[in-house]
Write a protein that holds these residues in place. Structure first.
Motif, short mmCIF file in Angstrom:
data_model
loop_
_atom_site.label_atom_id
_atom_site.label_comp_id
_atom_site.label_asym_id
_atom_site.label_seq_id
_atom_site.Cartn_x
_atom_site.Cartn_y
_atom_site.Cartn_z
N PHE A 90 51.04 -4.10 16.82
CA PHE A 90 51.20 -2.66 16.68
C PHE A 90 50.32 -1.83 17.62
O PHE A 90 50.48 -0.62 17.70
N THR A 91 49.39 -2.47 18.37
CA THR A 91 48.55 -1.70 19.29
C THR A 91 48.03 -2.61 20.40
O THR A 91 47.89 -3.82 20.18
N TRP A 127 46.38 1.69 12.39
CA TRP A 127 47.60 1.36 11.65
C TRP A 127 48.02 2.52 10.76
O TRP A 127 49.20 2.90 10.74
N LYS A 137 49.46 5.34 12.80
CA LYS A 137 50.82 5.07 13.29
C LYS A 137 51.83 5.08 12.15
O LYS A 137 52.96 5.58 12.30
N GLU A 138 51.42 4.57 10.99
CA GLU A 138 52.33 4.59 9.84
C GLU A 138 52.61 6.03 9.40
O GLU A 138 53.75 6.36 9.05
N TYR A 143 55.08 7.42 11.77
CA TYR A 143 56.40 6.83 11.52
C TYR A 143 57.08 7.49 10.32
O TYR A 143 58.29 7.70 10.31
N PHE A 167 56.03 0.67 16.70
CA PHE A 167 54.61 1.03 16.62
C PHE A 167 53.91 0.73 17.94
O PHE A 167 53.05 1.49 18.38
N ILE A 194 54.53 4.59 19.79
CA ILE A 194 53.53 5.41 19.11
C ILE A 194 52.15 5.12 19.69
O ILE A 194 51.74 3.97 19.79
N ASP A 195 51.44 6.18 20.07
CA ASP A 195 50.11 6.04 20.65
C ASP A 195 49.11 6.87 19.85
O ASP A 195 49.39 8.01 19.49
N ILE A 196 47.94 6.28 19.59
CA ILE A 196 46.85 6.98 18.91
C ILE A 196 45.72 7.16 19.92
O ILE A 196 45.23 6.16 20.48
N GLY A 232 47.80 11.89 18.01
CA GLY A 232 48.74 10.82 18.33
C GLY A 232 50.02 11.39 18.90
O GLY A 232 50.25 12.61 18.88
N ILE A 258 54.42 10.35 19.66
CA ILE A 258 55.60 9.49 19.64
C ILE A 258 56.41 9.81 20.88
O ILE A 258 56.75 10.97 21.13
#
Length: 219
Positions: free
Chosen positions: A115-116, A138, A141-142, A145, A155, A159-161, A173, A175
């Motif tokens: 996920f990353t 996590w 990102k959740e 989402y 993810f 998706i970027d944090i 973050g 998307i």
């Protein structure tokens, strides 16, 4: 934070019988509830209805779309989360919002590559610090989402944090999917070995705010 956004977190200590008092479920949710094999899941399901009551809602004000995303009939935004002994909701009058709670577990070190980009966290040598940080990623990102639960959203790829320090309790973050980019403000907190993150969608021209570097004071 915007006063039109409210976050509620519940630590489940009550019995299922106590939580069921005063709760009326729709036929759809009653069927879901009765199909839950885990008592903890059933208690969590009921505690969320009590959190909704704090906002003046009942189960009959809630419905789910074909992807399982919850919605409120009055047009406000809602997101729901449940992890072990904790449940939470975020309710927003005008801004799309998402929330997630996760227990900080060693397992995340093994699945992080899914996920990353794990290479970004190589400087963190303390496994506890790394577990904490990856759990925030996590949850962030959740929560994103849950705002944009689009089929095919990855993810890892979409998706970027933005990097952060654990003491900052906030990051941003984005998307990026199908040529479109959405930006989000993310808040997080830790309690009793768990992490909660909640996200609010930013205006469409928020790219400059996203790109401003954070001043980190911890790994």
């Amino acid at each position: 934070m915007d006063p039109d956004v409210r976050v509620h977190i519940w630590k489940i200590t009550e019995t299922e019988e106590a939580l069921a008092k005063g709760i009326s479920l729709t036929s759809h949710c009653q069927e879901r509830y009765e199909g839950m094999k885990s008592e903890l899941h059933r208690r969590g399901f009921l505690s969320i209805r009590h959190l909704m009551a704090l906002e003046g809602y009942t189960d009959h004000d809630l419905y789910y779309d074909t992807l399982g995303k919850p919605h409120l009939r009055d047009g406000s935004y809602i997101s729901i989360t449940h992890s072990y002994n904790f449940t939470g909701i975020i309710v927003s009058n005008h801004i799309p919002a998402g929330i997630d709670i996760e227990k900080q577990r060693e397992k995340i070190l093994k699945i992080a590559h899914k996920f990353t980009p794990v290479s970004e966290y190589n400087p963190i040598k303390d496994p506890i610090q790394l577990r904490r940080k990856l759990t925030v990623v996590w949850c962030g990102k959740e929560s994103l989402y849950k705002i944009n639960s689009t089929v095919g959203l990855s993810f890892l790829k979409n998706i970027d944090i933005r990097d952060f320090g654990l003491d900052q309790l906030r990051t941003t973050g984005l998307i990026h999917l199908n040529g479109n980019t959405s930006f989000f403000d993310i808040h997080f907190l830790e309690f009793e070995g768990s992490t909660c993150a909640f996200a609010l969608q930013l205006r469409s021209d928020a790219s400059e705010e996203y790109l401003i570097p954070n001043k980190k004071t911890d790994p």
